[in-house]
Design an enzyme around this catalytic site. Structure first.
Site, short mmCIF file in Angstrom:
data_model
loop_
_atom_site.label_atom_id
_atom_site.label_comp_id
_atom_site.label_asym_id
_atom_site.label_seq_id
_atom_site.Cartn_x
_atom_site.Cartn_y
_atom_site.Cartn_z
N HIS A 14 0.84 -1.21 0.00
CA HIS A 14 0.00 0.00 0.00
C HIS A 14 0.87 1.26 0.00
O HIS A 14 2.04 1.24 0.41
CB HIS A 14 -0.94 0.00 1.20
CG HIS A 14 -0.24 0.06 2.53
ND1 HIS A 14 0.36 1.20 3.01
CD2 HIS A 14 -0.02 -0.90 3.45
CE1 HIS A 14 0.89 0.96 4.19
NE2 HIS A 14 0.69 -0.33 4.48
N GLU A 86 -1.50 -7.40 7.46
CA GLU A 86 -0.13 -7.25 7.94
C GLU A 86 0.12 -8.12 9.16
O GLU A 86 -0.81 -8.55 9.84
CB GLU A 86 0.14 -5.76 8.26
CG GLU A 86 1.55 -5.43 8.76
CD GLU A 86 2.68 -5.83 7.80
OE1 GLU A 86 2.89 -7.03 7.58
OE2 GLU A 86 3.36 -4.92 7.30
#
Length: 198
Positions: A14, A86
């Protein structure tokens, strides 16, 4: 498994967030993209489009920073998947490495535990689950996985048959992407940390 010689897995981190900019470990916390992060996502989308992907399966982490990156990159999400989230840093969420090292000298996520969070063996199992799904798709289509820094680096290590801890050797900047593929049937790192520069 028979795989097309040009089959590819594209990993996109990202775009920049404020926590990424300042080095804070960002797992569960959903921090938005900065203005720079949004520009990075758009540029990366243009560069990924140049790869001329085969009917890509686009998977995203469910965190908004990853989904927003995919949207700005012009990639149509087919599945938002918790497996691409994550690393869960537990008690270290929101802390920088320097702050953690005040109490645990020489700490890194690759070599030390995350109290209250995920450990390397759990990441190993999760990366292998993701790669199992990816490999099932590669005979017919490319796969794009939009996610995060540490977990994407762990995916690279496992793709190459290395332990999760070797993810420390593959830096991945915000908004950058890597291409994993094959040469003569062997997994390889084709392009790495391709930065979203104009």
């Amino acid at each position: 498994m028979s795989t097309a010689p040009n089959a590819r897995l594209i990993l996109i981190r990202h775009g920049q967030t404020e926590w990424a900019r300042t080095g804070k470990h960002t797992g569960r916390t959903d921090v938005p993209l900065t203005a720079l992060g949004e520009r990075q996502a758009s540029i990366t989308g243009e560069r990924v489009a140049d790869l001329e992907l085969r009917d890509p399966l686009v998977l995203t982490s469910p965190r908004e920073r990853a989904r927003r990156t995919g949207l700005l990159a012009g990639l149509s999400e087919e599945r938002s998947w918790e497996a691409l989230a994550e690393w869960d840093y537990g008690d270290y969420e929101g802390l920088t490495t320097a702050q953690i090292r005040e109490t645990v000298p020489e700490w890194t996520v690759w070599t030390h535990p995350c109290p209250g969070g995920e450990q390397a063996d759990q990441i190993h199992a999760r990366t292998d689950m993701v790669l199992s799904l990816v490999r099932s798709q590669l005979p017919e289509r490319d796969v794009v996985a939009i996610g995060h820094g540490h977990f994407s680096r762990a995916l690279i290590a496992r793709w190459l048959g290395l332990p999760v801890s070797e993810g420390r050797r593959f830096g991945l900047d915000p908004g950058a992407f890597s291409v994993l593929g094959f040469e003569h049937g062997s997994e390889q790192l084709v392009h790495h940390n391709v930065a979203p520069r104009p």
